[in-house]
Design an enzyme around this catalytic site. Structure first.
Site, PDB file in Angstrom:
ATOM      1  N   HIS A   1       0.825  -1.211   0.000  1.00 32.64           N
ATOM      2  CA  HIS A   1       0.000   0.000   0.000  1.00 32.64           C
ATOM      3  C   HIS A   1       0.864   1.268   0.000  1.00 32.64           C
ATOM      4  O   HIS A   1       1.878   1.331   0.696  1.00 32.64           O
ATOM      5  CB  HIS A   1      -0.943   0.012   1.201  1.00 32.64           C
ATOM      6  CG  HIS A   1      -2.134  -0.882   1.028  1.00 32.64           C
ATOM      7  ND1 HIS A   1      -2.930  -1.295   2.081  1.00 32.64           N
ATOM      8  CD2 HIS A   1      -2.676  -1.431  -0.092  1.00 32.64           C
ATOM      9  CE1 HIS A   1      -3.904  -2.065   1.615  1.00 32.64           C
ATOM     10  NE2 HIS A   1      -3.766  -2.169   0.309  1.00 32.64           N
TER      11      HIS A   1
ATOM     12  N   ASP B   1       0.676   4.069   1.400  1.00 34.06           N
ATOM     13  CA  ASP B   1       0.985   4.718   2.680  1.00 34.06           C
ATOM     14  C   ASP B   1       2.017   3.922   3.492  1.00 34.06           C
ATOM     15  O   ASP B   1       2.312   4.259   4.642  1.00 34.06           O
ATOM     16  CB  ASP B   1      -0.292   4.985   3.503  1.00 34.06           C
ATOM     17  CG  ASP B   1      -1.002   3.722   3.954  1.00 34.06           C
ATOM     18  OD1 ASP B   1      -1.203   2.821   3.116  1.00 34.06           O
ATOM     19  OD2 ASP B   1      -1.358   3.620   5.145  1.00 34.06           O
TER      20      ASP B   1
ATOM     21  N   HIS C   1      -5.074  -8.446   5.011  1.00 35.99           N
ATOM     22  CA  HIS C   1      -5.203  -7.026   4.653  1.00 35.99           C
ATOM     23  C   HIS C   1      -4.772  -6.861   3.195  1.00 35.99           C
ATOM     24  O   HIS C   1      -5.474  -6.264   2.381  1.00 35.99           O
ATOM     25  CB  HIS C   1      -4.349  -6.189   5.597  1.00 35.99           C
ATOM     26  CG  HIS C   1      -4.351  -4.721   5.298  1.00 35.99           C
ATOM     27  ND1 HIS C   1      -5.442  -3.927   5.502  1.00 35.99           N
ATOM     28  CD2 HIS C   1      -3.386  -3.903   4.803  1.00 35.99           C
ATOM     29  CE1 HIS C   1      -5.146  -2.669   5.142  1.00 35.99           C
ATOM     30  NE2 HIS C   1      -3.910  -2.642   4.720  1.00 35.99           N
TER      31      HIS C   1
ATOM     32  N   ASP D   1      -0.204  -3.281   8.849  1.00 33.17           N
ATOM     33  CA  ASP D   1      -1.657  -3.082   8.995  1.00 33.17           C
ATOM     34  C   ASP D   1      -2.377  -4.395   9.300  1.00 33.17           C
ATOM     35  O   ASP D   1      -3.542  -4.567   8.935  1.00 33.17           O
ATOM     36  CB  ASP D   1      -2.249  -2.491   7.705  1.00 33.17           C
ATOM     37  CG  ASP D   1      -1.905  -1.027   7.517  1.00 33.17           C
ATOM     38  OD1 ASP D   1      -1.263  -0.443   8.402  1.00 33.17           O
ATOM     39  OD2 ASP D   1      -2.276  -0.476   6.463  1.00 33.17           O
TER      40      ASP D   1
END
Ligand code: ZN
Ligand code: FE
Length: 242
Positions: free
Chosen positions: A57, A59, A113, A132
């Site tokens: 991801h 981020d 995730h 995450d």
């Protein structure tokens, strides 16, 4: 012992800057962006030698390219997500060892995730970087995997030594705790923790790292007794407006 600095980034990300004085190595976990990381390292006189990503991801990888360009550091990331992390130098999977100086991390695959999500467990330091997958009183959304996988992940993490410090990648604790109280309103450990979390957030303080012991006592996803129960709680949390 490594020295760990928390760098807040974007709206609620935490980037972890990890320094091993013995070897002089400095590593970044999941750089959402480059600028605050390079600034922090420079201010401390640390030279960044590695980046470890937990999943693809943006981020968590957005700072890879610029940090690599500025420092020449080496990027370790999940093999299963190599195509989505073009800055990758070393692809790792379950059971692989990654070193920071003489300190060793063991890679755990924790898909759900994202399909290739990994965690880095440093047994000698009694800590784990979970990205995450596990949050304080919460878990990651099931974007590329299912509740059975997440249940398996959280049960594996729950089996780590209880004192293990858990470094997650977001400050989601307050909202997670509000949801957790709807699941277990009479959990005394949870109520006590929430009082402390509310005070910390009101004072502008961070609430991570957490510990495996705290999560075992208060995290409704780690405490789910089955994949079905986790699925039900995850769905309820996805629409929760607390
Ligand atoms: Zn993510
Ligand atoms: Fe994230």
């Amino acid at each position: 012992m490594v020295e760990i600095v928390r760098i807040p980034a974007l709206s609620d990300n935490y980037i972890w800057l990890v320094h091993d004085a013995a070897s002089g190595e400095t590593m970044v976990v999941d750089p959402a962006e480059a600028e605050p990381v390079l600034a922090e390292a420079e201010a401390r006189g640390w030279r960044i030698t590695q980046i470890w990503n937990t999943h693809w991801h943006p981020d968590h990888t957005g700072g890879n390219a610029a940090i690599k360009a500025a420092t020449g550091c080496r990027v370790t990331a999940p093999a299963a997500e190599a195509a989505k992390i073009p800055t990758l130098d070393r692809a790792v999977a379950e059971g692989d060892r990654v070193s920071l100086g003489a300190i060793e991390a063991v890679v755990m695959e924790v898909p759900a995730h994202t399909a290739g999500h990994i965690a880095y467990h440093l047994p000698s330091e009694e800590l784990i970087f979970v990205g995450d997958t596990l949050f304080a009183m919460g878990c990651g959304r099931l974007f590329e995997g299912d509740a059975a996988q997440m249940h398996g992940n959280l049960q594996r993490l729950a089996a780590l030594p209880p004192e293990t410090a858990v470094y997650c990648a977001h400050e989601y604790t307050l909202a997670n705790g509000r949801f957790a109280l709807t699941v277990e309103p009479n959990n005394a450990a949870l109520r006590e923790r929430m009082a402390a979390v509310e005070a910390a957030r009101a004072a502008g303080e961070a609430t991570v790292p957490t510990t495996i012991a705290l999560e075992r006592a208060t995290n409704p996803f780690m405490r789910a007794s089955s994949a079905e129960e986790l699925a039900q709680r995850r769905q309820a949390k996805d629409i929760f407006r607390g």
